[in-house]
Design a protein around this motif. Structure first.
Motif, PDB file in Angstrom:
ATOM      1  N   GLN A 230       0.834  -1.200   0.000  1.00 51.30           N
ATOM      2  CA  GLN A 230       0.000   0.000   0.000  1.00 51.30           C
ATOM      3  C   GLN A 230       0.874   1.256   0.000  1.00 51.30           C
ATOM      4  OE1 GLN A 230      -3.628  -0.203   2.680  1.00 51.30           O
ATOM      5  NE2 GLN A 230      -2.544  -2.035   3.381  1.00 51.30           N
TER       6      GLN A 230
ATOM      7  N   THR B 131      -9.271  -2.990  -3.202  1.00 52.46           N
ATOM      8  CA  THR B 131      -9.813  -1.647  -2.988  1.00 52.46           C
ATOM      9  C   THR B 131      -8.854  -0.782  -2.174  1.00 52.46           C
ATOM     10  OG1 THR B 131     -12.065  -2.534  -3.084  1.00 52.46           O
ATOM     11  CG2 THR B 131     -11.792  -0.353  -2.109  1.00 52.46           C
ATOM     12  N   GLN B 132      -8.241  -1.371  -1.178  1.00 45.93           N
ATOM     13  CA  GLN B 132      -7.279  -0.599  -0.376  1.00 45.93           C
ATOM     14  C   GLN B 132      -6.104  -0.122  -1.219  1.00 45.93           C
ATOM     15  OE1 GLN B 132      -6.401  -2.248   3.707  1.00 45.93           O
ATOM     16  NE2 GLN B 132      -7.788  -3.870   3.023  1.00 45.93           N
TER      17      GLN B 132
ATOM     18  N   ASN C  68      -7.384   2.686  -3.487  1.00 49.26           N
ATOM     19  CA  ASN C  68      -7.610   3.905  -2.708  1.00 49.26           C
ATOM     20  C   ASN C  68      -6.301   4.597  -2.343  1.00 49.26           C
ATOM     21  OD1 ASN C  68     -10.326   3.548  -2.904  1.00 49.26           O
ATOM     22  ND2 ASN C  68     -10.661   2.982  -0.763  1.00 49.26           N
ATOM     23  N   LYS C  69      -5.219   3.821  -2.139  1.00 48.81           N
ATOM     24  CA  LYS C  69      -3.920   4.436  -1.886  1.00 48.81           C
ATOM     25  C   LYS C  69      -3.463   5.229  -3.117  1.00 48.81           C
ATOM     26  CE  LYS C  69      -2.815   3.430   2.339  1.00 48.81           C
ATOM     27  NZ  LYS C  69      -2.596   4.493   3.351  1.00 48.81           N
TER      28      LYS C  69
ATOM     29  N   TYR D  83      -5.513   6.554  -5.350  1.00 49.92           N
ATOM     30  CA  TYR D  83      -6.408   7.709  -5.388  1.00 49.92           C
ATOM     31  C   TYR D  83      -5.929   8.795  -4.429  1.00 49.92           C
ATOM     32  CZ  TYR D  83     -10.735  10.433  -4.912  1.00 49.92           C
ATOM     33  OH  TYR D  83     -11.660  11.453  -4.874  1.00 49.92           O
ATOM     34  N   ASP D  84      -5.617   8.399  -3.206  1.00 46.45           N
ATOM     35  CA  ASP D  84      -5.185   9.377  -2.200  1.00 46.45           C
ATOM     36  C   ASP D  84      -3.908  10.093  -2.626  1.00 46.45           C
ATOM     37  OD1 ASP D  84      -7.346   8.658  -0.632  1.00 46.45           O
ATOM     38  OD2 ASP D  84      -6.197   7.332   0.683  1.00 46.45           O
TER      39      ASP D  84
ATOM     40  N   GLY E 244     -14.571   1.903  -2.635  1.00 42.58           N
ATOM     41  CA  GLY E 244     -13.592   2.360  -3.613  1.00 42.58           C
ATOM     42  C   GLY E 244     -13.791   3.816  -3.990  1.00 42.58           C
ATOM     43  N   LYS E 245     -12.679   4.518  -4.222  1.00 40.38           N
ATOM     44  CA  LYS E 245     -12.708   5.943  -4.563  1.00 40.38           C
ATOM     45  C   LYS E 245     -12.158   6.136  -5.975  1.00 40.38           C
ATOM     46  CE  LYS E 245     -10.298   6.987  -0.823  1.00 40.38           C
ATOM     47  NZ  LYS E 245      -9.609   7.734   0.277  1.00 40.38           N
ATOM     48  N   TYR E 246     -12.921   6.813  -6.810  1.00 49.80           N
ATOM     49  CA  TYR E 246     -12.499   7.079  -8.181  1.00 49.80           C
ATOM     50  C   TYR E 246     -13.429   8.136  -8.771  1.00 49.80           C
ATOM     51  CZ  TYR E 246     -16.450   4.038  -9.416  1.00 49.80           C
ATOM     52  OH  TYR E 246     -17.698   3.496  -9.536  1.00 49.80           O
TER      53      TYR E 246
END
Length: 596
Positions: free
Chosen positions: A145, A193-194, A197-198, A200-201, A237-239
């Motif tokens: 991650q 997903t983790q 998301n890393k 994405y962040d 999830g972030k996108y």
């Protein structure tokens, strides 16, 4: 999906009682049109240039490849980035962070918009291979991650320090099966997903205006996308954007077979998840079939552009410049003489949303089940579903139509569940009516005409029990996502039957998606035409390209015209209805004419 083969590598339409009608709309260069991305992935370009591969424009003049792409309408560049690639393998290496910064800076300085595509690998990452970088191979999941975050942030920071802000950033490349295997496989979607998301962040920390893209292959496969993004959503999830690859060549079919499925999936993703969509990769065998690839690229651009509410962002051709003597790649759009193929001219076309159908115009294919001119198990234009393989036999056409020869029938000598349906995509938003002629034996658990997936709750009506034909209808179908599925559904006992014919789906009020209707129609003349058709160009226009299509969308001819003599030779066309697209700088008009 990319595959590398390296260095060995009926009567005429006008005879029917169809009234002559003219349809015209003007697609102006609005802000939406100006921001539509016409892109090229050019990861090989730096190494091609380093190995003395040169590029020439249509006139044979040597030019910077980026300039040729720009002159072909390309306004965006996509670059893949690998972690620690081979620096000696031309085709499967390079694309290091430092090289990507160099190429991105060059593209930015030429006015291109940028997409950065993180593979999180030392070489190709795709559905069949998602190998971890060698330097990360022994890392724990916690460290992986951090690796994703640090690598993403590092590359974007280097870009930022060079004045480059990518408009889009892909976190992972073609990841229907996950990435960074085995920890990030979709069999452990929580961990995948983790990792995503890393990424994405990291993007948002360094470049908050960049849109994060999650990218899968087979953009025509709606079930594939729903399965992935349902799980991604469920896991938090972030996108920002859903990216798709679309390669009819690798599907072993012509694009015309699957383009409607691509349109459906684009619309469904935008509606179901509230996200923007983009075709991040497309390609075809432009050397062997430049006209077909041109037509495919126009169709794909139109499909993305037609996504409701401006959520279709654009289309990227994957490695158009990578001609075969360098890469062995079959789907580049460049000839070995260094010139672009004619397929690249598709990016000069202004994408258009579908014209609104006139009120009362049926938008369904094969509504009377006559297209096959025979009884059949699979009527053209319709799709069947059954709860078991054997029960598909319940769905068929046969003689005894309501007003013509054939009808659709649901019947079987044992209990069955079956549906016969059409999914119409690219519909202008507005109110629609569905109606059909039906018969039914009664006795079914359910036997319904239905409309669904149009942006609202399903609407349906039960078929009346009748041995004579009766017309049923559903009104007030409010399409808000540019699509609608309509069909006949049976959940029946043994020997229950129903018949279905002359189905109509038509607009009652229509709101155009993006196109703006012109205030007045210019009419080609003479109409009907025999040998020559004279076109009317907009005031002030000096030249245009005229492209003639049949009403089924087949390209018939294309030629340049001047305002002083805007005539087209139609003498070789067979009698019937045709559409002529008149396209020039800043305008596109569609006119209809009859050839007699």
């Amino acid at each position: 999906m990319k595959t590398f083969l390296l260095a060995s590598c009926c009567p005429p339409l006008w005879a029917h009682s169809i009234g002559l009608w003219l349809l015209l709309f003007l697609s102006s260069l609005t802000a939406s049109a100006q921001t539509f991305a016409k892109g090229a992935d050019t990861g090989w370009l730096q190494q091609m240039e380093a190995n003395n591969y040169y590029f020439y424009n249509d006139q044979g003049i040597r030019q910077d490849c980026f300039q040729i792409l720009k002159d072909k309408g390309i306004n965006s560049i996509r670059l893949r980035v690998w972690v620690n690639p081979s620096m000696v393998d031309w085709v499967n290496g390079h694309c290091s962070p430092a090289e990507v910064v160099t190429m991105a800076t060059r593209a930015k300085n030429m006015g291109f918009r940028l997409m950065i595509d993180f593979h999180y690998s030392d070489s190709w990452a795709d559905p069949g291979q998602q190998n971890k970088p060698a330097a990360w191979a022994g890392h724990s999941f916690t460290q992986l991650q951090a690796d994703v975050y640090d690598h993403t942030a590092s590359v974007l920071t280097a870009l930022k320090n060079n004045g480059v802000t990518p408009e889009w950033v892909q976190v992972g490349n073609e990841i229907p099966n996950g990435m960074l295997w085995p920890e990030g496989r979709t069999t452990n979607f929580g961990q995948l997903t983790q990792l995503l998301n890393k990424g994405y962040d990291a993007v948002k920390a360094v470049s908050p205006t960049s849109k994060v893209v999650i990218h899968l292959d087979k953009g025509n496969d709606n079930a594939r996308f729903r399965s992935f993004f349902d799980q991604l959503t469920a896991n938090g999830g972030k996108y920002d954007v859903i990216g798709m690859s679309y390669y009819p060549f690798w599907l072993n079919q012509d694009y015309s077979v699957s383009i409607s499925s691509l349109q459906y999936n684009l619309n469904d993703m935008a509606s179901r998840y509230g996200k923007e969509v983009i075709v991040a990769e497309v390609g075809g065998d432009a050397v062997a079939a430049p006209q077909n690839v041109y037509d495919m690229l126009v169709a794909v651009q139109n499909a993305v552009y037609a996504v409701p509410n401006g959520k279709g962002l654009g289309v990227f051709y994957w490695e158009p410049e990578g001609y075969r003597s360098f890469s062995g790649y079959q789907l580049s759009a460049w000839s070995n003489d260094g010139k672009p193929t004619a397929a690249m001219n598709a990016f000069l076309v202004t994408p258009t949303a579908p014209a609104p159908p006139a009120s009362g115009t049926n938008v369904l294919a094969n509504p009377g089940f006559e297209a096959n001119n025979a009884a059949t198990q699979t009527p053209t234009g319709w799709t069947s579903w059954a709860n078991t393989t054997a029960n598909y036999a319940a769905d068929k056409t046969e003689a005894g139509g309501q007003a013509s020869t054939y009808r659709l029938t649901h019947w079987l000598g044992s209990a069955y569940q079956v549906s016969t349906y059409q999914v119409k995509t690219g519909l202008p938003n507005g109110s629609y009516t569905l109606r059909a002629w039906v018969q039914s034996s009664g006795g079914q658990t359910a036997c319904q005409l239905y409309a669904k997936n149009f942006g609202g709750a399903e609407k349906n009506v039960n078929l009346p029990v009748t041995s004579t034909w009766a017309q049923v209808q559903i009104t007030g179908i409010q399409v808000t996502n540019g699509q609608c599925e309509i069909g006949l559904w049976s959940d029946a006992n043994a020997n229950n039957w129903c018949n279905f014919d002359n189905v109509e789906l038509f607009s009652t009020t229509v709101t155009a998606i993006r196109a703006t209707a012109a205030p007045a129609a210019r009419t080609p003349y003479p109409n009907p035409a025999t040998d020559r058709l004279t076109l009317s160009l907009p005031t002030g226009a000096t030249e245009a390209t005229a492209t003639v299509y049949s009403l089924t969308g087949k390209l018939m001819l294309r030629q340049s015209v001047q305002a002083a003599a805007a005539t087209v030779d139609v003498s070789r066309l067979t009698a019937g209805f045709y559409q002529v697209r008149v396209e020039g700088k800043g305008y596109l008009e569609v006119q209809k004419f009859v050839k007699q």
